[in-house]
Write a protein that holds these residues in place. Sequence first.
Motif, short mmCIF file in Angstrom:
data_model
loop_
_atom_site.label_atom_id
_atom_site.label_comp_id
_atom_site.label_asym_id
_atom_site.label_seq_id
_atom_site.Cartn_x
_atom_site.Cartn_y
_atom_site.Cartn_z
N GLN A 67 0.85 -1.21 0.00
CA GLN A 67 0.00 0.00 0.00
C GLN A 67 0.87 1.25 0.00
N VAL A 68 1.94 1.20 0.78
CA VAL A 68 2.88 2.33 0.82
C VAL A 68 3.47 2.55 -0.58
N ALA A 69 3.87 1.44 -1.23
CA ALA A 69 4.49 1.52 -2.56
C ALA A 69 3.50 2.13 -3.56
N ALA A 70 2.24 1.69 -3.50
CA ALA A 70 1.24 2.17 -4.45
C ALA A 70 0.95 3.66 -4.24
N GLY A 71 1.06 4.11 -2.99
CA GLY A 71 0.68 5.49 -2.71
C GLY A 71 1.86 6.44 -2.55
N LEU A 72 3.07 5.99 -2.94
CA LEU A 72 4.27 6.84 -2.75
C LEU A 72 4.05 8.24 -3.33
N ASP A 73 4.26 9.25 -2.48
CA ASP A 73 4.17 10.62 -2.97
C ASP A 73 5.61 11.09 -3.20
N VAL A 74 6.09 10.85 -4.42
CA VAL A 74 7.50 11.14 -4.69
C VAL A 74 7.66 12.03 -5.92
N VAL A 75 8.60 12.96 -5.81
CA VAL A 75 8.91 13.84 -6.93
C VAL A 75 10.42 13.77 -7.16
N PHE A 76 10.82 13.58 -8.42
CA PHE A 76 12.24 13.65 -8.78
C PHE A 76 12.42 15.02 -9.45
N ALA A 77 13.11 15.92 -8.78
CA ALA A 77 13.22 17.29 -9.32
C ALA A 77 14.68 17.72 -9.37
N PRO A 78 15.09 18.40 -10.47
CA PRO A 78 16.47 18.88 -10.53
C PRO A 78 16.69 19.95 -9.45
N GLY A 79 17.76 19.79 -8.67
CA GLY A 79 18.09 20.79 -7.64
C GLY A 79 18.89 21.94 -8.22
N ASP A 80 19.39 22.84 -7.36
CA ASP A 80 20.13 24.02 -7.81
C ASP A 80 21.38 23.64 -8.61
N THR A 81 22.03 22.53 -8.20
CA THR A 81 23.28 22.15 -8.84
C THR A 81 23.04 21.25 -10.06
N GLY A 82 21.75 21.04 -10.40
CA GLY A 82 21.44 20.21 -11.55
C GLY A 82 21.27 18.74 -11.17
N GLU A 83 21.70 18.38 -9.95
CA GLU A 83 21.54 16.98 -9.53
C GLU A 83 20.09 16.71 -9.21
N LEU A 84 19.66 15.46 -9.49
CA LEU A 84 18.26 15.13 -9.25
C LEU A 84 18.00 15.00 -7.75
N GLN A 85 17.01 15.74 -7.27
CA GLN A 85 16.65 15.63 -5.85
C GLN A 85 15.42 14.73 -5.74
N VAL A 86 15.39 13.96 -4.67
CA VAL A 86 14.27 13.07 -4.44
C VAL A 86 13.45 13.60 -3.27
N ILE A 87 12.18 13.90 -3.53
CA ILE A 87 11.32 14.49 -2.51
C ILE A 87 10.21 13.49 -2.16
N LEU A 88 10.20 13.06 -0.90
CA LEU A 88 9.19 12.11 -0.42
C LEU A 88 8.28 12.82 0.57
N ASP A 89 6.98 12.79 0.31
CA ASP A 89 6.01 13.49 1.17
C ASP A 89 6.48 14.92 1.46
N GLY A 90 6.99 15.58 0.44
CA GLY A 90 7.40 16.98 0.57
C GLY A 90 8.76 17.18 1.23
N GLU A 91 9.44 16.08 1.58
CA GLU A 91 10.73 16.22 2.28
C GLU A 91 11.87 15.69 1.40
N GLU A 92 12.99 16.42 1.40
CA GLU A 92 14.15 16.02 0.61
C GLU A 92 14.81 14.79 1.25
N VAL A 93 14.87 13.68 0.53
CA VAL A 93 15.40 12.44 1.13
C VAL A 93 16.54 11.84 0.30
N SER A 94 17.16 12.66 -0.58
CA SER A 94 18.19 12.13 -1.48
C SER A 94 19.29 11.40 -0.72
N SER A 95 19.75 11.95 0.42
CA SER A 95 20.81 11.27 1.19
C SER A 95 20.22 10.12 1.99
#
Length: 227
Positions: A61-89
């Motif tokens: 259920q968690v997998a099906a409902g993942l609220d995730v965004v892959f967005a380019p950050g300031d340095t061009g690196e892809l940032q991973v945002i889970l439930d509105g929080e940056e979780v790349s590291s």
Amino acid sequence: MNPAPVITVDGPSGVGKGTVCQWLATQLGWPLLDSGALYRLTALAALRRNLQLEDEVGVAQVAAGLDVVFAPGDTGELQVILDGEEVSSAIRSETAGNAASRVAALPMVRAALLQRQRNFRQPPGLIADGRDMGTVVFPDAELKLFLTADAGERAQRRYKQLIEKGLNASLESLVKEIAERDERDVQRTAAPLKAAEDAEVLDTTRLNIAEVCQWALTLARKRQLVR
Ligand code: DC
């Protein structure tokens, strides 16, 4: 209508897929699907909701409902945002990696992530990095690559990466961890790690990353995926 072309790159942990995929994505100007990140995100989200990682229905259920965004950050690196929080590291930690390998063994979790992965297939094309990209997710891919390397060599590469980042690492425990993760990824019944029958397989143990990238690009050219 023909779907957009896909190049799949599968293989075990620490074989250098990530680097090769990023390089190919830049060369071809195609986006990259890091499917491991989806398993890591699912594991992280499940842990944060205090779910047991064996709770297949709950984790799916968690997998099906993942609220995730892959967005380019300031340095061009892809940032991973889970439930509105940056979780790349956070998703790159060993804890998330080990938890990911456990939830990845659950068939309902894999099924829940299948369509989400296929949705990444858009023009001009896709580079797909994972374990089952060529066997399950994109069985009709235009080019399937499968990379291997000795477990000892993969542990060495990981050790070097960690030391270069100024982190503590023990070669002995890395060898053990890599062997354990391989065992889990290869032995699981749901989409085990294996090369597709029509995959091009390369043992990278004695090759450097530039050689592996060139091998991949040459094959992409032969299939007329790139000029
Ligand atoms: O590639 P990675 O280390 O980020 O992957 C994390 C875990 O997810 C790894 O143990 C294997 C699993 N995985 C998978 O089962 N299928 C994929 N397509 C990608 C990753």
